[in-house]
Each structure stands twice: as structure tokens, then as C-alpha cells.
Design a protein around this motif. Structure first.
Motif, short mmCIF file in Angstrom:
data_model
loop_
_atom_site.label_atom_id
_atom_site.label_comp_id
_atom_site.label_asym_id
_atom_site.label_seq_id
_atom_site.Cartn_x
_atom_site.Cartn_y
_atom_site.Cartn_z
N GLU A 69 13.11 34.43 12.85
CA GLU A 69 14.28 35.05 13.10
C GLU A 69 14.26 36.55 13.44
O GLU A 69 14.94 37.26 14.23
CB GLU A 69 15.31 34.99 11.56
CG GLU A 69 15.63 33.69 11.43
CD GLU A 69 16.30 32.76 12.30
OE1 GLU A 69 17.15 33.33 13.27
OE2 GLU A 69 16.21 31.59 12.41
N VAL A 70 13.35 37.25 12.54
CA VAL A 70 13.13 38.69 12.80
C VAL A 70 12.27 38.86 14.12
O VAL A 70 12.29 39.97 14.69
CB VAL A 70 12.59 39.33 11.90
CG1 VAL A 70 12.48 40.80 11.95
CG2 VAL A 70 13.49 39.13 10.50
N GLY A 71 11.35 37.66 14.38
CA GLY A 71 10.32 37.94 15.37
C GLY A 71 9.09 38.46 15.18
O GLY A 71 8.17 38.72 15.98
N PHE A 72 8.56 38.52 13.81
CA PHE A 72 7.38 39.05 13.27
C PHE A 72 6.32 37.81 13.75
O PHE A 72 6.58 36.66 13.66
CB PHE A 72 7.30 39.36 12.08
CG PHE A 72 8.01 40.74 11.80
CD1 PHE A 72 8.45 41.49 12.83
CD2 PHE A 72 8.34 41.15 10.42
CE1 PHE A 72 9.11 42.59 12.52
CE2 PHE A 72 9.02 42.19 10.26
CZ PHE A 72 9.43 43.17 11.21
N SER A 73 4.97 38.37 13.83
CA SER A 73 3.94 37.49 13.92
C SER A 73 3.45 37.20 12.43
O SER A 73 3.88 37.52 11.48
CB SER A 73 2.69 38.32 14.65
OG SER A 73 2.27 39.40 13.76
N ALA A 74 2.59 36.03 12.21
CA ALA A 74 2.08 35.75 10.93
C ALA A 74 1.61 36.96 10.28
O ALA A 74 1.72 37.19 9.10
CB ALA A 74 1.28 34.56 11.05
N ASP A 75 0.85 37.79 11.00
CA ASP A 75 0.19 38.95 10.38
C ASP A 75 0.99 40.10 9.96
O ASP A 75 1.17 40.35 8.87
CB ASP A 75 -0.67 39.55 11.48
CG ASP A 75 -1.50 40.77 10.78
OD1 ASP A 75 -2.34 40.55 9.88
OD2 ASP A 75 -1.34 41.90 11.24
N GLU A 76 2.32 40.25 11.10
CA GLU A 76 3.22 41.00 10.48
C GLU A 76 4.12 40.43 9.23
O GLU A 76 4.70 41.29 8.34
CB GLU A 76 4.15 41.31 11.46
CG GLU A 76 3.85 42.06 12.82
CD GLU A 76 4.56 42.21 13.95
OE1 GLU A 76 4.67 43.24 14.56
OE2 GLU A 76 5.18 41.17 14.37
N ALA A 77 4.12 39.10 9.10
CA ALA A 77 5.14 38.48 8.01
C ALA A 77 4.24 38.78 6.74
O ALA A 77 4.68 39.11 5.68
CB ALA A 77 5.10 37.01 8.29
N SER A 78 2.82 38.53 6.72
CA SER A 78 2.08 39.09 5.64
C SER A 78 2.30 40.52 5.12
O SER A 78 2.13 40.73 4.14
CB SER A 78 0.63 38.51 5.73
OG SER A 78 0.16 39.26 6.70
N LEU A 79 2.36 41.15 6.24
CA LEU A 79 2.47 42.65 6.11
C LEU A 79 3.91 42.80 5.09
O LEU A 79 3.96 43.75 4.31
CB LEU A 79 2.30 43.49 7.30
CG LEU A 79 2.51 44.92 7.06
CD1 LEU A 79 1.07 45.57 6.36
CD2 LEU A 79 2.28 45.92 8.86
#
Length: 437
Positions: free
Chosen positions: A271-281
Motif C-alpha cells: 500500500e505504501v510502496g516500500f520494498s522488503a528492505d524498507e519494510a524491515s526498516l
């Protein structure tokens, strides 16, 4: 934490004294099990199911809900069983080792088997939480219960920092790899999670000094006695002012909290458009604030009481859910989302720092195990309904994830009004209710 020989307090009705080593070991277990909660329940397992194996939100939500349904049914009986036994710690050890064993099996045998292994691991983890919470009176007094509970929360989220850091390192660049190699990377994360859980749980197994109830003897007959005790527990809850309202309110706010924990990784990537790495951040930021919040809220709870503290926490959660839904509905840039993990972390640390002492204020000391069974049961009921409602709103009805977030906001509002009349004033328990305290 200081020398192991330094005493914190004398247990009422006993000559036993609680050492700092016992407290530190109890706190470390919170660090250990939060590694599992973050890596498996909240982030990496759900990302593997949806983004690598092509499963749906419903597949993961169903496995989560089924596991919670089992614990929902079993929680009161497990709590009553621990009241029948001389000690609760052996139950914690068995449930923890079971959780670790099935965590080590995740990623093997395909998606279906992994969902089954996840369900069993989650059942064991949730059962362990119940036993762990019931040990709080063994490492604290009324005057410092908020602080010590807050230490557990704070160090628990430091454990999440360890878990998510390991995950980020092992999954760096994973999205560019073929599916088989992605699965191998995720499986390594699952293995590391199980090993870390074991390492940090071991001190609690050996150094938490639980007072032995010499008049209790555990046997097969205890199962029947525990079943009868469950019936009596349900019937007797109305004798304790505020208990039923608190447990009812807890259904709604834990529904919201557990659901956002389970689906936030999926939400921010899709929904926000983050990558998996950004999601973990995102979760890393939330964890940092949750750790700080846990330490701070512990002091707040001791100063203003668990009720007022929880009211402040629920207000923060309402802001978090409204903001999260707004970003999804309006398609706002990802930069506008970053205040959410900060506020959510503070609220998350405060939820458990206030929640456990609140329950203990309403619970007679002689019945901590069985009443924590009810406490656990309503939390698990919320964990059954939350993912199921999310899947219904987001997938089945097709209303989307932002609308699903608004259902969480509704749960927070409902819980606030249910809890308003519940007093957290310390109770004066009669002697028969203090037995075993």
C-alpha cells in the motif's frame, strides 16, 4: 542489572528473596520471545508466504487464526493446570522448546507444510506468553511491578532489534534472486530466529527463582481438577469488580494491536510502496521507539497507574491507525508514513507495560494462573477475529487494506469506552484470596 546477591524485596508470606539475577533472567525471556514475534509473526514469515510463495493475505491470516483458536480454547485450561502444579516454570520451558523446534522447520516442505509448522510454533509461543506473564509476581512487588514489567517490554523490543538486524543482513538483495534462492535465504532467517530464541531464553529456565507451592501436586488427576477449576473461574469472575469489563475491553484493543503487528509488513510493501528492505526498516524504527517506550512507560505506570497510562496509549493507537489509513487512501508519498512507526512503537511499548499490571490489580493472588488463562483467552480470541476480519475486509469484500485499518481504529474506540468505568485501585484481598501469594 547489578550483583546477583542484591535483593529487590521479600516475598509476602515467605522468606524467599528475589535477586537481580532472577529479574534479569525474566526480562531476557521477553527479549527472546519478541525475536520470534517480530521475525516470524510480524515480518519475515508473512513476507515469504505472500511475496515469495505467492500466497494470499487470507492464507497467512487463516493459519494465524487457526493457531489462535487452539490457544483460545486451551488458555483457561493451561492456566488452571499451572495453578494445580507446584511451579509454572516447567510449562514455560516445554512450550518454548516446542516453539523453537517448529520454527526451525519453517521454509521446508513447501508452503502448506510451513503454514502448519507456523501454526504449531505460534500455539507454543502464545502458550509460553501466558506462563511467562503469570511469573511477573515472582520477580516484582506491587510498588515496582510497572517498572519491572516495563523493563521486560523495553528489552523485548531490543530483542526485536537483534532479530530484524539479522534478517536484514541475511535478506540483503533477496528480491533479485530466483524463488528457490529466496526461500533458502528466508529459511536461514527462520533458523537464526529459533537459535536466538533459545540462547536468550536459557537464563530464565535456570535462574528465575519461583516459589514452590508445596501443597500442590501435579498428576493426571490435575487435568480433571483444572477443568473443574475453569468452570468455577468463569462463574466467579463477576465476584471481582471490573474484571469482566477489563477482559471485554482487552478483546478490542488487543485485536487491533495484534492485527497491525501481523499485517504491517504486507501493508507497507503493498500500500505504501516500500520494498522488503524498507519494510524491515519501518519495523526497525518502531522497535527502537517501542524499546524506549517500554522503559519510559514502566515509570509512568508506577506513577499514574495502569488505567490512566492505558488511556494515553489507546489515544496514541487511534492516531496511528487514522494516519495509516489516510496514507493508503490518498496514495501519499512514503515519506509521509514515517511518523507512523514512531508513534506505533511508543504505543506498543506502553500497551504491554500498562496491560499486565492492570490485570494484576484485578486478580486475587491465589488465582493468578487461572485468571491469566482468561486474560490469555481473550487476547487469543482477538487474534482469531482480527486477521479474519482483515482478510474479510481486504480480500473477500474487496474493500482494500486501508479500510481494514479503519476496522482496527474502531476497535480502539470501543475498548476505550468499555474500560472507562474500570478502577485500577489496589484491592484489599481477604486471607483466602491471598493464599499462595
Amino acid at each position: 542489572m547489578g550483583p546477583a546477591t542484591s535483593d529487590l524485596r521479600t516475598a509476602p508470606g515467605s522468606d524467599a528473596r528475589i535477586s537481580r539475577l532472577s529479574v534479569a533472567s525474566w526480562v531476557l525471556y521477553d527479549l527472546a520471545n519478541t525475536i520470534f514475534s517480530l521475525n516470524i509473526v510480524s515480518l519475515y514469515f508473512s513476507l515469504w508466504v505472500v511475496n515469495v510463495m505467492g500466497g494470499s493475505d487470507t492464507a497467512y491470516g487463516l493459519a494465524n487464526s487457526i493457531s489462535m483458536a487452539v490457544v483460545f480454547v486451551a488458555s483457561p485450561l493451561l492456566g488452571a493446570l499451572t495453578d494445580q502444579a507446584p511451579r509454572r516454570l516447567p510449562f514455560l520451558i516445554v512450550s518454548t522448546l516446542s516453539c523453537i523446534a517448529f520454527t526451525l522447520l519453517l521454509g521446508q516442505g513447501g508452503l502448506l507444510f510451513s503454514l502448519v509448522f507456523f501454526a504449531i510454533a505460534n500455539i507454543s509461543y502464545q502458550a509460553g506468553l501466558q506462563f511467562y506473564d503469570a511469573l511477573l509476581p515472582e520477580v516484582s512487588a506491587e510498588s515496582n511491578r510497572g517498572w519491572i514489567g516495563g523493563l521486560g517490554v523495553g528489552f523485548g523490543y531490543l530483542g526485536s532489534l537483534i532479530g530484524i538486524s539479522v534478517g536484514r543482513a541475511l535478506l540483503d538483495g533477496v528480491e533479485a534472486l530466483p524463488v528457490a534462492e529466496q526461500t533458502a535465504r528466508y529459511t536461514t532467517v527462520f533458523h537464526a530466529t529459533g537459535i536466538l530464541f533459545l540462547i536468550f531464553a536459557l537464563p530464565a529456565f535456570f535462574f528465575v527463582k519461583e516459589r514452590v507451592r508445596a501443597d500442590r501436586h501435579f498428576s493426571l488427576a490435575s487435568v480433571g481438577a483444572a477443568a473443574r477449576q475453569v468452570v468455577d473461574t468463569v462463574r466467579s469472575t463477576r465476584r471481582y469488580p471490573g474484571l469482566v469489563r477489563f477482559l471485554t475491553g482487552r478483546v478490542f484493543y488487543t485485536d487491533a494491536v495484534n492485527t497491525v503487528i501481523a499485517f504491517m509488513g504486507i501493508y507497507v510493501t503493498n500500500e505504501v510502496g516500500f520494498s522488503a528492505d524498507e519494510a524491515s526498516l519501518v519495523l526497525l524504527v518502531a522497535i527502537v521507539f517501542a524499546a524506549v517506550g517500554g522503559f519510559a512507560w514502566g515509570k509512568v505506570v508506577d506513577r499514574i497507574g495502569p488505567k490512566r497510562s492505558l488511556n494515553l496509549v489507546l489515544t496514541l493507537w487511534a492516531i496511528v491507525f487514522a494516519w495509516t489509513a489516510l496514507v493508503g487512501y490518498l496514495g501519499l508519498p512514503g515519506s509521509t508514513f514515517w511518523p507512523v512507526p514512531c508513534l506505533a512503537g511508543i504505543a506498543l511499548g506502553g500497551t504491554w507495560a500498562a496491560d499486565r499490571p492492570y490485570m494484576l490489580r484485578l486478580t486475587p493472588p491465589s488465582r493468578v494462573g487461572e485468571f491469566y488463562g482468561l486474560y490469555g483467552m481473550v487476547g487469543r480470541f482477538a487474534a482469531i477475529t482480527g486477521p479474519a476480519i482483515w482478510a474479510l475486509v481486504a480480500d473477500v469484500l474487496g474493500w482494500g487494506r486501508p479500510t481494514a485499518v479503519l476496522t482496527l481504529l474502531g476497535g480502539i474506540v470501543i475498548s476505550y469506552f468499555i474500560l472507562r468505568p474500570v478502577s485500577d485501585s489496589p484491592r484489599e484481598w481477604p486471607d483466602e484470596e491471598r493464599a499462595g501469594a
